[in-house]
Structures are given as C-alpha cells and as structure tokens.
Design an enzyme around this catalytic site. Structure first.
Site, mmCIF file in Angstrom:
data_model
loop_
_atom_site.group_PDB
_atom_site.id
_atom_site.type_symbol
_atom_site.label_atom_id
_atom_site.label_comp_id
_atom_site.label_asym_id
_atom_site.label_seq_id
_atom_site.Cartn_x
_atom_site.Cartn_y
_atom_site.Cartn_z
ATOM 1 N N LYS A 1 5.320 4.237 18.337
ATOM 2 C CA LYS A 1 5.139 5.728 18.002
ATOM 3 C C LYS A 1 5.704 6.606 19.056
ATOM 4 C CE LYS A 1 1.684 4.799 14.277
ATOM 5 N NZ LYS A 1 0.199 4.815 14.163
ATOM 6 N N THR B 1 0.805 -1.197 0.131
ATOM 7 C CA THR B 1 0.039 0.076 -0.009
ATOM 8 C C THR B 1 0.862 1.251 0.000
ATOM 9 O OG1 THR B 1 -1.829 -1.381 1.288
ATOM 10 C CG2 THR B 1 -1.794 1.177 1.402
ATOM 11 N N VAL C 1 5.542 8.093 12.252
ATOM 12 C CA VAL C 1 4.627 8.610 13.353
ATOM 13 C C VAL C 1 3.610 9.450 12.612
ATOM 14 C CG1 VAL C 1 4.271 9.849 15.447
ATOM 15 C CG2 VAL C 1 6.307 8.484 15.072
ATOM 16 N N LYS D 1 7.498 1.869 12.018
ATOM 17 C CA LYS D 1 7.720 2.324 13.373
ATOM 18 C C LYS D 1 8.443 1.265 14.286
ATOM 19 C CE LYS D 1 3.143 1.232 13.033
ATOM 20 N NZ LYS D 1 2.805 1.416 11.380
ATOM 21 N N GLY E 1 -3.023 5.700 5.993
ATOM 22 C CA GLY E 1 -3.619 5.918 4.855
ATOM 23 C C GLY E 1 -2.588 6.074 3.679
ATOM 24 N N ILE F 1 1.006 13.569 8.855
ATOM 25 C CA ILE F 1 1.050 14.884 9.724
ATOM 26 C C ILE F 1 2.656 15.171 10.084
ATOM 27 C CG2 ILE F 1 0.501 16.004 11.924
ATOM 28 C CD1 ILE F 1 -1.407 13.712 12.419
#
Lengths: 414, 414
Positions: free
Chosen positions: A203, A14, A130, A103, A306, A134
């Site tokens: 994380k 993915t 992590v 991670k 995602g 973001i």
C-alpha cells in the site's frame, strides 16, 4: 439516455459479492445522477453459485469477457499476481477500463499497467487498493494537482492495528491476541501478509508511486512486521509518551530536483508519540497522514478493509471509469529511472527505541551518546531501555553487534 | 501544447496573494503534468500595490475581466455576498468557469449559481470554501457516487476550536482566550462570524446541500455560538468523559424516500465523548466525519484555514476547471422543493447537558426522568449538572421555563 454500459466483475468472493450488492442497491440512483444506464453482464468465478440470484451472469472463461465488445469496464477483485495480472493486462490491451482492489498487483505491476492504459486511452483505477473505503487515491491526486507532497505516513493494515491496540490496552501478548483476531474474522487463517508488514508495504508503494511520480517496488522497501513486539515494548512506549503502531512511511529527500529525487521508505512498528494524529487510530481503523508544502498536514481516517467499505470504493471507481471513458482521466507514474531511487535502510536515519539485556547505563552512553532512558513497572534489573539519538540503520546494526537486544524499532518523527 | 489558458484572480488579500504565490511557485510542474500553458492575466483589487511584482496585472474594473474572451477561469477570493455575488454571476453568465473560497456566497446562493453554471456548461467549484486545504468537497462527491450519506458532523471553524481547546486545557475563561487568539492572529478583530457559529453554519449548509441534494439555507439552521461557554461547563464535560466542541451536524431522517427527504441540522457547542474521533481534534484544526451506508465512518482532518492551505485548494480547483473545461464536470444540487426540508430545532431530539442553579436532584428527576448527574471539583452547593434523556428542543424549552440555567448544550451522538 445512452445505451447500457456493461460491466464485468472478476471474482465473486467477499469484495466481489459486496460490489454486486452495493451496485444493485443503488443502481437507479446512479442512473438518475449520471443519465446513463448500467448493468453487470458477467461475474467470473471458478466456483459454482447455483443459488445466487446472479447465477445467470456467472462465467468461468475470461475469453467471453475480453472478447465481448459490449463490456466497457472490468472490475478485478480476484487478488494476487497470477490470474489477476493476466486478466487485467488483457482487458486493458483490449481497450477496456479496469478498476481493481488488488494492492499486490498495483504495487508489483502498476507502472506497466498504467502504461498500457495510457497507450489504449482507457482508465486504470485502484482507489480500493489502499485504505478500503477511505477516499485516498483521488484526494492525494487532488492535493498533488496544486501542491508538492513532502511525506506520507500511515496505518495501512487493520489487522495489525487491531492486534497492537489489544496488546497495549489489555497487556496481552501477540500470540493470544492473534488467535482472538482470527476468531473474530479480523485476521486471516494465514496471517503472514498482514503481520509481516507485506500488506502495508504494497500500500505504501502505491501511495509513494503516485505522490512522487515514479514506481516504488515492494522488494526495495525495508519491511519489518509485528511478530516480535511484546507487551514490555508497549509498556515502554506508554512510559515514553506514545504507542506502538505499524507505520508505513515515505518521504522525499529534501533539496534534490525532481529528476534526481530519492525516497526514504520504511514499513516497521514504530514508537508514535501521543501528539501525532496517528497515535489515536485504534482497532481495525486505518489513517493516512499526507504532508504537503502548502496544504500542511491532512489526515484521512476510516475503515481500511471490510466487504462494504471496499465494495463502495470499487463501485465509485467503476462509475468514474464509465463517466470519463471518452476523456480518459488517468492516474499516472513512470517506472523509476535509477536503481537507487529508494534509499537503502542502512542509510536511513531515525531515532530508535532499544531494549537490551545484560547492559548498563554507562556502556550504553559510551556507545550511543546522549540517550533518553525509559522505565516500566517491575522492570527486571538486567533490562535497560532507551531512545537513541538520530542514527542510520547501518550504524545501529554495527553498534548492536555485541548487544543482546530484546526490542528495537524506530521513532516516528512528526 | 495548446494555447495559454488565462486566469483572473478577484481579491488580492490573504487568500488571493497566497493563490498567486502557490500558482507561480508550481507553474512549470502544472504545465508539465497537464501539457497546457497557464497564466494569471488579471488580479482585481480596489487597492493599489505599486511594489508588488504583479503590479502590471492589477486592475480595478471587473468589466475588463468579464469582457476578455481570453479569460477562461475566474477565482473569486473577495468574500461576502455583495461584489462577490455580482461578479460570480456575471462571470458564469459570460461562460467562464468560476472557483471560489467564499462560504457565505455558496451557502446563500449556491443553488442559483450552480444552475447558471449548468445552463452555460461551465464549472463552478468551491473546494476551498469548507475545510481550507482539507480535500472534502470532491471526496464527498466521490463517496456519494457509490454510496448514500447518512450523516455529516464536523469541527468546521478553527478559531472557536482554538478557543475551546485553550479553555479546556488551561482552565481559562472565554474573554481572555479570545483576546489571546486575536493577538496570535487566529481570531479576527471582529470575531462575530466565528464565535456566533455563523461561519460553521455556512459550511455545514454547503456540505449538507451537496450530500443530500437540495440547498440548505443558513437562516433555516439553528445556530448557537460559544460565547456563553464557561470553564465550569468544560469541567463537567471532562468529568462526564468528553470535551466541548462547536459541532456542525446534518443528518437525514431515516425511512423517507429521497423526494420526501428531511434533514436535522444544527450548529451548537456540544458534549463530545472521548470515543468520538472529533474529540481529539484540537487547536486550529478542523475535522469532518462523514457516515455512509456502505463506507461506514470516514474522517478528514487538517488545517481548516490559513493562507497557503486555502490557496492550494483554490489552485487545485483552477487546474480542475481548466482540465475539464470542455466536458464540464459539475457539482450539483437543486433548490429545496419544500419549506420544511430542514426540521425545526424544536422538533429535533438530543440528549442535553444542563447546569442549573437553585434546583435539587429530586425536582430534576421529577422534571426529566432518569438523568445522569455530573460532578466537578469545588462544585458550589446550589449547582446541579446532568445529562437528560433524549428530548426535543421544544420540550426542553418548556421544561426549562422556570429554571435558572447557567449551562446548556446537546450531546453529540456517535
């Protein structure tokens, strides 16, 4: 224009296929903004992809990549600690920059891999490990440049946050919400790493290692999952004035010099008051609250997982690595100097939510002192729920020995 | 260890003195982590500070600083566009790195100053000019490295956000809340730049310039302030399912190639639905929502102003500038290529909240089509409030010509 910089992608799942897609979509923009030419030379995967437009780049032998002096950056997107660890170590040792979204690897082997990167003067970046898309690793570093971090608390796992949100909002029980999450693709077929808190634990280890300068290993962190949370607990949280969230938190003990630094770290479902910025973070979203001495509270919020959010973080790392390959700009931390760097859970103090059966208010008061009793609709007669005063994990265990406990978790302090 | 890097601070007001304080508090940590030695050599201010521990560093003549080859970084913390512009231009032209917290300066002269920095191969950084201590400029750059930004929307002014929060939560009117904010030091004695939206406008100009690559000038941005908002408007927002926030937003028009790019930018109080992450940002806090094609939505939240948050961002910029002074890592954008880069407000489409007196539902429907009527407690008979369908600013103006309008603002689209 300089000569073409060659990239190798390890793993065509993915995140790997998302990375290739994002890269080629924006390739000309990257080249325009950097004045460099880039290309992906290899994609390593054990599977065959005969119909892929990238079939000519697929290889099965890592030696081809590590032995090719043209490859300057390797993106490890396999996951886990076996092949990934071996490949990353060999790539760094061969003087290649490495970026990873892994991670488990960074949490288990970060200090060792960063040391190799330092010795070889290459970059080892892991922004995507992590918080998905973001930006958190670099902003944390940026805060750190000028400020001292006091604490970090985050909702770092989207799957469990989705489950807890549904339980609270729809009054559903854990097993049915998990089944729904699996149906929607928000939870893996084997949800163990998510619901046990293991993923969030890796994380927070990475964030704490970076923020406080010494490696924190997952096995040193008390980690509780969400499998035993019930809708009754969620109702009590709501009547108390908050929600239940799986929180991963790390804070340094005040008043110690850096060389004697000690950390309180925990991963656990917690009662989170509505006043906290973290209480409104719902569904699959993640948020990380960083508290700095001068900066105050800063929160980073977005999709923590995602295909494309994670892929865009990987590509940003690749570009950063290529940009600064001649002046390796390294993230860094040391291996922990002392065994008791992380304070044992039994010595960490929290206020706790407790739900008991077969107890009464008088005995609870006698045992815990001034508690805050909670109520819910249709509460059975033999059920009693309350918030304790601040107490250590060990003391709590001791006091609870003879109690019948149906719910227990700490309260997040603001 | 390399030789001592010398810094000059321009302006010894709130941010300037905070910067000096944060710097000396953490000086040894900076030196340990970078292997460089730093010191502040000069502090420029027109005033005398005979009792300051830094009295020996204070100078009144900028020539001393610009002529001193030892000074490698200049931090401009004076504000405004007169002295600050002259000093920054001269410092950059003399080959010194410059960092600034001055949003008016960057919004008005960013393209010009960045061009000088590029020509002189020095850094010009301004992280503290937007969002105080919230890392936003570098994370935005980081998002940009790998992704295309679609839109940015933010609460960029803490003073107005404090006022609107109080109006909504306490049902108070604007003038009394402003007086309270001034008493608490949250609003300036002359609150014009804040309440008019001018401060937020400078900040969105900086973010939009960076995100979309061409300079946006404040005079091209439609800017409405909060002075005419009443508690009645806040009540309607609440009954609609949201709150009123002063929003600064920028988005690119879809479907255009980069060379023909056009932006919709606006600064205005808006109806913000509860579902938006921005609706829960209260009091003096700021938040910036960035939407990227691959990354999705990311939100950055924290104290957007204040002595120490802003100072820590300034110090981070100073350290970044010193760290990369030999390999200038430049933020950059170009001057806008065409006059109509920012779409005129009259052509921008929004849904609008309107509050009218002396109108009736039938005439409103005839004029605007299918509207969403709103209610509030104790609504007078001759008052009518509603949300229009999507309509351009120009069309709205036309339709409103003969109406008695007591409240009007756009709805923030998610």
């Amino acid at each position: 224009m300089s000569k073409t910089a060659k990239i190798a992608i390890l793993g065509f799942g993915t995140v790997g296929s998302g990375t290739v897609e994002v890269f080629y979509k924006n390739k000309s923009a990257y080249e325009k903004s950097t004045g460099q030419i880039f290309d992906i030379k290899y994609i390593l995967d054990m599977r065959d992809f005969p119909d892929s437009p990238y079939a000519d780049k697929l290889v099965k032998d890592f030696d081809i990549i590590v032995d090719d002096p043209e490859v300057t950056v390797v993106a490890e997107l396999i996951g886990g600690n076996t092949f990934a660890y071996d490949y990353v170590k060999r790539a760094l040792s061969a003087g290649k920059c490495v970026v990873t979204s892994n991670k488990e690897l960074v949490a288990a082997k970060g200090a060792e891999l960063l040391k190799i990167a330092r010795e070889k003067n290459v970059n080892f970046f892991f922004e995507a490990s992590v918080g998905g898309g973001i930006p958190i690793i670099r902003p944390l570093q940026q805060c750190l440049m000028s400020d001292q971090i006091i604490s970090i608390a985050g909702i770092l796992n989207g799957t469990t946050n989705y489950i807890l949100t549904k339980m609270l909002k729809e009054g559903a029980e854990f097993p049915e919400v998990l089944a729904k999450a699996q149906e929607l693709g928000y939870a893996e077929r084997d949800p163990e790493a998510d619901v046990s808190g293991g993923d969030a634990c890796c994380k927070i280890c990475i964030l704490a290692s970076l923020a406080f300068g010494q490696h924190v290993y997952p096995q040193d962190v008390y980690t509780a999952g969400i499998t035993s949370i019930t809708k009754e607990d969620a109702e009590y949280a709501s009547s108390w004035g908050g929600v239940i969230k799986l929180i991963a938190s790390a804070k340094k003990l005040e008043g110690l010099p850096p060389e004697a630094r000690r950390l309180e770290i925990i991963v656990s479902p917690m009662f989170v008051p509505f006043e906290s910025q973290l209480s409104g973070v719902d569904d699959v979203f993640n948020a990380i609250l960083v508290k700095g001495e001068a900066t105050g509270e800063v929160v980073f919020y977005g999709r923590g997982a995602g295909k494309f959010p994670t892929a865009s973080a990987v590509v940003a790392d690749i570009l950063n690595a290529l940009k600064s390959r001649d002046s390796a700009k390294k993230l860094s931390w040391e291996d922990s100097g002392h065994d008791d760097y992380v304070i044992n859970y039994k010595s960490q103090k929290h206020r706790f939510y407790l739900r008991l059966n077969n107890a009464n208010k008088a005995s609870v008061k006698k045992l815990f002192g001034e508690v805050n009793f909670l109520n819910r609709k249709n509460e059975p007669e033999n059920e009693i729920a309350f918030i304790t005063p601040e107490i250590s994990g060990g003391e709590l265990e001791e006091k609870c020995k003879n109690l019948k406990i149906s719910g227990k978790m700490p309260v997040l302090e603001l």
